[in-house]
Design a protein around this motif. Structure first.
Motif, PDB file in Angstrom:
ATOM      1  N   LYS A  74      45.620  29.814   2.469  1.00 52.12           N
ATOM      2  CA  LYS A  74      46.576  29.142   1.592  1.00 52.12           C
ATOM      3  C   LYS A  74      46.180  29.225   0.115  1.00 52.12           C
ATOM      4  CE  LYS A  74      48.134  25.766   5.058  1.00 52.12           C
ATOM      5  NZ  LYS A  74      47.477  26.412   6.192  1.00 52.12           N
ATOM      6  N   ALA A  75      45.147  30.023  -0.193  1.00 51.31           N
ATOM      7  CA  ALA A  75      44.656  30.130  -1.566  1.00 51.31           C
ATOM      8  C   ALA A  75      45.592  30.966  -2.440  1.00 51.31           C
ATOM      9  CB  ALA A  75      43.260  30.746  -1.572  1.00 51.31           C
ATOM     10  N   LYS A  76      45.580  30.676  -3.734  1.00 51.90           N
ATOM     11  CA  LYS A  76      46.356  31.471  -4.691  1.00 51.90           C
ATOM     12  C   LYS A  76      45.737  32.857  -4.829  1.00 51.90           C
ATOM     13  CE  LYS A  76      47.998  31.456  -9.511  1.00 51.90           C
ATOM     14  NZ  LYS A  76      49.405  31.714  -9.169  1.00 51.90           N
ATOM     15  N   TYR A  77      44.404  32.891  -4.884  1.00 50.80           N
ATOM     16  CA  TYR A  77      43.680  34.156  -4.831  1.00 50.80           C
ATOM     17  C   TYR A  77      42.231  33.875  -4.463  1.00 50.80           C
ATOM     18  CZ  TYR A  77      42.119  33.282  -9.749  1.00 50.80           C
ATOM     19  OH  TYR A  77      41.593  32.756 -10.903  1.00 50.80           O
ATOM     20  N   ALA A  78      41.479  34.950  -4.205  1.00 48.99           N
ATOM     21  CA  ALA A  78      40.080  34.823  -3.801  1.00 48.99           C
ATOM     22  C   ALA A  78      39.200  35.682  -4.694  1.00 48.99           C
ATOM     23  CB  ALA A  78      39.906  35.250  -2.342  1.00 48.99           C
ATOM     24  N   ILE A  79      37.979  35.211  -4.905  1.00 55.53           N
ATOM     25  CA  ILE A  79      36.953  35.985  -5.602  1.00 55.53           C
ATOM     26  C   ILE A  79      35.771  36.078  -4.650  1.00 55.53           C
ATOM     27  CG2 ILE A  79      35.366  36.091  -7.558  1.00 55.53           C
ATOM     28  CD1 ILE A  79      37.359  34.391  -9.134  1.00 55.53           C
TER      29      ILE A  79
END
Length: 374
Positions: free
Chosen positions: A288-293
């Motif tokens: 559900k994250a907006k983006y990942a690093i």
């Protein structure tokens, strides 16, 4: 009969579907236990049976974190293998049909499993074979581990065109079988079916946008400048974009950040530091994250399957999933990091692999070869 060798959560995550779907009476599970705490949590979450042989207890019951831990663990592993070797041989001798040893990926345990197979005089089945960065230093020692096992394996299950092509160029002996995608795709499906709960994520409000950050690799931890620049970018964007930044504290990462005096960088209002999560809980969070690093190849793959933008903070990657679509390789370039974080929606993509079943391809091959019986 298949002897399944694993010792890290990264390996077992991608073996979940195989362990679950192979006949229970036709597998022998050997656990080198590099990560005793994490492995037990994963087995509990996934409902996996206990290993038949647990050869160590990590480093006095703790997960291996330092190079010195690995050396001491290696001595214990060798000694316990000698004690259990005859029992494993006897169990194989009494079992009908053909036998093989299955290893996964690129860890020290992967190489150990391949060596064990040679002592047992059994063919090696290598899952996630053929992955290459073509630079032995990055990732280290994983690139070397893969090349060693690639020389020894009899069955190479390679996840896509690029690793399949690389194995053929190397002249790999034995059979090369393209599974089209990694078995983590099937493990992801199991994880998504698990009961959902939003508890245990600290101060995170899952109804508001958030970013997941998961870094732990030796290359980054040993590069203070690159690590500091990334942490500063995370801090700055947590303020500028008013985004919740969920920073997962892998033990080695937490220790390194403290040793370098960087903890203060992560004390911004919107940064939420959480202990490393179990795999099923992590997938629930990441999906559900907006983006990942990340500097994890696993999260790179999972993000491409979920359609989530992903910044891969590494100099090189042996994986092609998502590249040019949902993922960007930073190469530790601050400008690339900033460009990604300024416009992550550029990398928003469709889910990949919905119609692909890597586990089925592998099991069909093993049944046809006579290592498993229906």
């Amino acid at each position: 009969m298949i002897v399944v060798v694993y010792g890290t959560t990264g390996e077992l995550i991608k073996l979940i579907s195989l362990v679950k779907e192979m006949p229970e009476d036709q597998q022998i599970r050997v656990n080198t236990n590099q990560q005793p705490k994490q492995l037990q949590q994963l087995m509990d979450d996934a409902g996996l049976p206990a290993p038949h042989y647990t050869l160590t207890n990590g480093r006095s019951g703790k997960d291996l974190e330092k190079k010195s831990d690995i050396v001491l663990w290696g001595f214990k592993l060798s000694g316990q293998t000698m004690k259990e070797f005859r029992a494993i041989k006897r169990q194989l001798r009494d079992a009908p049909g053909k036998h093989a040893v299955m290893v996964h990926g690129d860890t020290v345990t992967t190489v150990y499993g391949a060596v064990l197979a040679k002592f047992l005089r059994l063919p090696i089945v290598h899952i996630e074979a053929g992955m290459r960065s073509h630079d032995w230093r990055n990732p280290f020692p994983e690139e070397i581990d893969r090349r060693i096992v690639g020389k020894l394996a009899r069955y190479h299950f390679s996840p896509g065109d690029t690793p399949t092509g690389d194995l053929k160029k190397e002249g790999a002996k034995g059979e090369i079988i393209d599974t089209l995608r990694n078995t983590v795709l099937d493990s992801l499906r199991y994880a998504q079916k698990a009961p959902v709960t939003s508890k245990g994520f600290g101060a995170l409000d899952m109804k508001k946008p958030y970013v997941v950050i998961s870094i732990h690799r030796n290359e980054l931890m040993s590069n203070p400048k690159a690590l500091k620049e990334l942490l500063e970018s995370i801090r700055d964007h947590s303020k500028k974009d008013n985004l919740q930044m969920v920073f997962l504290d892998h033990p080695i990462t937490k220790e390194r950040i403290t040793a370098l005096g960087y903890d203060g960088i992560l004390e911004a209002k919107n940064i939420i530091r959480l202990p490393k999560l179990s795999y099923y809980r992590f997938i629930q969070l990441a999906s559900k994250a907006k983006y990942a690093i990340t500097d994890s190849g696993g999260l790179q793959e999972e993000s491409s399957f979920l359609g989530i933008p992903c910044l891969i903070h590494r100099l090189a990657t042996e994986r092609v999933e998502g590249l040019g679509k949902t993922a960007e390789l930073s190469m530790y370039d601050k400008k690339k990091v900033e460009a990604f974080m300024n416009n992550p929606d550029k990398y928003m993509g469709n889910k990949e692999g919905d119609d692909i079943q890597p586990t089925k391809t592998i099991l069909d091959t093993l049944f046809a070869a006579g290592f498993l019986r229906r």
